[in-house]
Scaffold this motif. Structure first.
Motif, PDB file in Angstrom:
ATOM      1  N   GLY A  62      -7.430  -5.918 -11.857  1.00 23.99           N
ATOM      2  CA  GLY A  62      -6.077  -5.430 -12.107  1.00 23.99           C
ATOM      3  C   GLY A  62      -6.060  -3.967 -12.516  1.00 23.99           C
ATOM      4  O   GLY A  62      -5.220  -3.188 -12.045  1.00 23.99           O
ATOM      5  N   GLU A  63      -6.981  -3.566 -13.392  1.00 31.34           N
ATOM      6  CA  GLU A  63      -7.069  -2.159 -13.811  1.00 31.34           C
ATOM      7  C   GLU A  63      -7.355  -1.255 -12.616  1.00 31.34           C
ATOM      8  O   GLU A  63      -6.742  -0.194 -12.466  1.00 31.34           O
ATOM      9  CB  GLU A  63      -8.167  -1.982 -14.858  1.00 31.34           C
ATOM     10  N   MET A  64      -8.287  -1.683 -11.760  1.00 32.62           N
ATOM     11  CA  MET A  64      -8.630  -0.887 -10.586  1.00 32.62           C
ATOM     12  C   MET A  64      -7.430  -0.764  -9.642  1.00 32.62           C
ATOM     13  O   MET A  64      -7.111   0.326  -9.172  1.00 32.62           O
ATOM     14  CB  MET A  64      -9.822  -1.511  -9.853  1.00 32.62           C
ATOM     15  N   LEU A  65      -6.765  -1.876  -9.366  1.00 35.20           N
ATOM     16  CA  LEU A  65      -5.608  -1.848  -8.468  1.00 35.20           C
ATOM     17  C   LEU A  65      -4.479  -1.005  -9.050  1.00 35.20           C
ATOM     18  O   LEU A  65      -3.836  -0.237  -8.327  1.00 35.20           O
ATOM     19  CB  LEU A  65      -5.123  -3.267  -8.177  1.00 35.20           C
ATOM     20  N   ASN A  66      -4.228  -1.123 -10.358  1.00 29.12           N
ATOM     21  CA  ASN A  66      -3.197  -0.303 -10.999  1.00 29.12           C
ATOM     22  C   ASN A  66      -3.513   1.178 -10.864  1.00 29.12           C
ATOM     23  O   ASN A  66      -2.627   1.989 -10.602  1.00 29.12           O
ATOM     24  CB  ASN A  66      -3.030  -0.675 -12.475  1.00 29.12           C
ATOM     25  N   ASP A  67      -4.778   1.541 -11.038  1.00 30.27           N
ATOM     26  CA  ASP A  67      -5.175   2.946 -10.898  1.00 30.27           C
ATOM     27  C   ASP A  67      -4.928   3.436  -9.472  1.00 30.27           C
ATOM     28  O   ASP A  67      -4.297   4.478  -9.260  1.00 30.27           O
ATOM     29  CB  ASP A  67      -6.648   3.118 -11.274  1.00 30.27           C
ATOM     30  N   ILE A  68      -5.388   2.691  -8.499  1.00 28.87           N
ATOM     31  CA  ILE A  68      -5.276   3.111  -7.102  1.00 28.87           C
ATOM     32  C   ILE A  68      -3.817   3.220  -6.662  1.00 28.87           C
ATOM     33  O   ILE A  68      -3.406   4.222  -6.086  1.00 28.87           O
ATOM     34  CB  ILE A  68      -6.024   2.128  -6.176  1.00 28.87           C
ATOM     35  N   TYR A  69      -3.041   2.191  -6.943  1.00 27.64           N
ATOM     36  CA  TYR A  69      -1.689   2.135  -6.381  1.00 27.64           C
ATOM     37  C   TYR A  69      -0.640   2.829  -7.239  1.00 27.64           C
ATOM     38  O   TYR A  69       0.524   2.894  -6.850  1.00 27.64           O
ATOM     39  CB  TYR A  69      -1.316   0.689  -6.043  1.00 27.64           C
ATOM     40  N   SER A  70      -1.053   3.411  -8.377  1.00 32.26           N
ATOM     41  CA  SER A  70      -0.125   4.219  -9.167  1.00 32.26           C
ATOM     42  C   SER A  70      -0.195   5.694  -8.764  1.00 32.26           C
ATOM     43  O   SER A  70       0.633   6.487  -9.183  1.00 32.26           O
ATOM     44  CB  SER A  70      -0.437   4.083 -10.662  1.00 32.26           C
ATOM     45  N   ARG A  71      -1.163   6.036  -7.938  1.00 33.57           N
ATOM     46  CA  ARG A  71      -1.319   7.438  -7.510  1.00 33.57           C
ATOM     47  C   ARG A  71      -0.222   7.822  -6.521  1.00 33.57           C
ATOM     48  O   ARG A  71       0.261   6.988  -5.759  1.00 33.57           O
ATOM     49  CB  ARG A  71      -2.688   7.629  -6.861  1.00 33.57           C
ATOM     50  N   ASP A  72       0.141   9.092  -6.544  1.00 31.27           N
ATOM     51  CA  ASP A  72       1.192   9.607  -5.662  1.00 31.27           C
ATOM     52  C   ASP A  72       0.600   9.841  -4.271  1.00 31.27           C
ATOM     53  O   ASP A  72       0.206  10.956  -3.928  1.00 31.27           O
ATOM     54  CB  ASP A  72       1.784  10.889  -6.238  1.00 31.27           C
ATOM     55  N   MET A  73       0.519   8.759  -3.507  1.00 24.81           N
ATOM     56  CA  MET A  73      -0.061   8.821  -2.172  1.00 24.81           C
ATOM     57  C   MET A  73       0.493   7.668  -1.343  1.00 24.81           C
ATOM     58  O   MET A  73       1.042   6.709  -1.884  1.00 24.81           O
ATOM     59  CB  MET A  73      -1.596   8.750  -2.242  1.00 24.81           C
ATOM     60  N   THR A  74       0.355   7.778  -0.040  1.00 23.99           N
ATOM     61  CA  THR A  74       0.777   6.705   0.850  1.00 23.99           C
ATOM     62  C   THR A  74      -0.420   5.816   1.169  1.00 23.99           C
ATOM     63  O   THR A  74      -1.568   6.267   1.162  1.00 23.99           O
ATOM     64  CB  THR A  74       1.365   7.247   2.166  1.00 23.99           C
ATOM     65  N   HIS A  75      -0.136   4.560   1.450  1.00 29.91           N
ATOM     66  CA  HIS A  75      -1.167   3.581   1.814  1.00 29.91           C
ATOM     67  C   HIS A  75      -0.677   2.836   3.044  1.00 29.91           C
ATOM     68  O   HIS A  75       0.496   2.460   3.117  1.00 29.91           O
ATOM     69  CB  HIS A  75      -1.381   2.571   0.683  1.00 29.91           C
ATOM     70  N   HIS A  76      -1.585   2.616   3.986  1.00 24.95           N
ATOM     71  CA  HIS A  76      -1.228   1.896   5.205  1.00 24.95           C
ATOM     72  C   HIS A  76      -2.347   0.928   5.567  1.00 24.95           C
ATOM     73  O   HIS A  76      -3.516   1.309   5.621  1.00 24.95           O
ATOM     74  CB  HIS A  76      -0.997   2.884   6.353  1.00 24.95           C
ATOM     75  N   LEU A  77      -1.996  -0.341   5.800  1.00 24.08           N
ATOM     76  CA  LEU A  77      -2.961  -1.322   6.282  1.00 24.08           C
ATOM     77  C   LEU A  77      -3.077  -1.138   7.793  1.00 24.08           C
ATOM     78  O   LEU A  77      -2.126  -1.375   8.528  1.00 24.08           O
ATOM     79  CB  LEU A  77      -2.504  -2.736   5.947  1.00 24.08           C
ATOM     80  N   ASP A  78      -4.221  -0.647   8.236  1.00 17.36           N
ATOM     81  CA  ASP A  78      -4.413  -0.347   9.657  1.00 17.36           C
ATOM     82  C   ASP A  78      -4.742  -1.587  10.472  1.00 17.36           C
ATOM     83  O   ASP A  78      -4.117  -1.855  11.494  1.00 17.36           O
ATOM     84  CB  ASP A  78      -5.530   0.687   9.844  1.00 17.36           C
ATOM     85  N   ARG A  79      -5.756  -2.310  10.051  1.00 18.26           N
ATOM     86  CA  ARG A  79      -6.203  -3.493  10.777  1.00 18.26           C
ATOM     87  C   ARG A  79      -6.571  -4.569   9.768  1.00 18.26           C
ATOM     88  O   ARG A  79      -7.057  -4.283   8.678  1.00 18.26           O
ATOM     89  CB  ARG A  79      -7.456  -3.191  11.596  1.00 18.26           C
ATOM     90  N   CYS A  80      -6.374  -5.801  10.175  1.00 14.04           N
ATOM     91  CA  CYS A  80      -6.766  -6.935   9.333  1.00 14.04           C
ATOM     92  C   CYS A  80      -7.162  -8.083  10.255  1.00 14.04           C
ATOM     93  O   CYS A  80      -6.379  -8.479  11.126  1.00 14.04           O
ATOM     94  CB  CYS A  80      -5.624  -7.345   8.411  1.00 14.04           C
ATOM     95  N   VAL A  81      -8.371  -8.591  10.067  1.00 17.38           N
ATOM     96  CA  VAL A  81      -8.887  -9.691  10.877  1.00 17.38           C
ATOM     97  C   VAL A  81      -9.317 -10.805   9.938  1.00 17.38           C
ATOM     98  O   VAL A  81     -10.054 -10.564   8.980  1.00 17.38           O
ATOM     99  CB  VAL A  81     -10.094  -9.227  11.736  1.00 17.38           C
TER     100      VAL A  81
END
Length: 121
Positions: A58-77
């Motif tokens: 949870g701490e890691m995810l909060n750090d990553i997704y609180s940053r001012d940046m865009t995120h895109h899931l490109d591929r998922c298998v």
């Protein structure tokens, strides 16, 4: 005697969590005892960063997704109890990040993840 069907992994929840920068939604996709191994320029294969359990994940995810940046899931298998996905990200200043994950599932949730990431310098 048959085997119990595997619980399906929710790829759309993964997409919504990543692209919506929703750390809490993403955390719900992990088991309580999940482990993530992170390999990148700073934490190389012989000494990866290892994150254990719901609190650290949870701490890691909060750090990553609180940053001012865009995120895109490109591929998922998804194949059985394994998932592979790539995520591309970009900071406001144009610095890009590419992450690739290989996941093992238990009960339809992420139990083990190896995350390899690289970014512009």
């Amino acid at each position: 005697m048959g085997t119990a069907p595997a619980t399906a992994f929710d790829t759309e929840a993964l997409r919504r969590g990543i692209e919506g920068r929703d750390a809490a939604a993403l955390l719900s996709l992990y088991t309580d005892d999940a482990e993530i191994r992170v390999v990148d320029r700073n934490t190389q294969p012989s000494h990866p960063k290892i994150v254990h359990g719901r609190d650290q994940v949870g701490e890691m995810l909060n750090d990553i997704y609180s940053r001012d940046m865009t995120h895109h899931l490109d591929r998922c298998v998804v194949q059985g109890d394994h998932v592979a996905f790539t995520e591309s990200c970009e900071y406001k200043d144009g610095v890009r990040v590419l992450a690739s994950s290989m996941v093992s599932l238990r009960g339809g949730k992420i139990a083990r993840q190896i995350l390899i990431q690289a970014w512009d310098e």
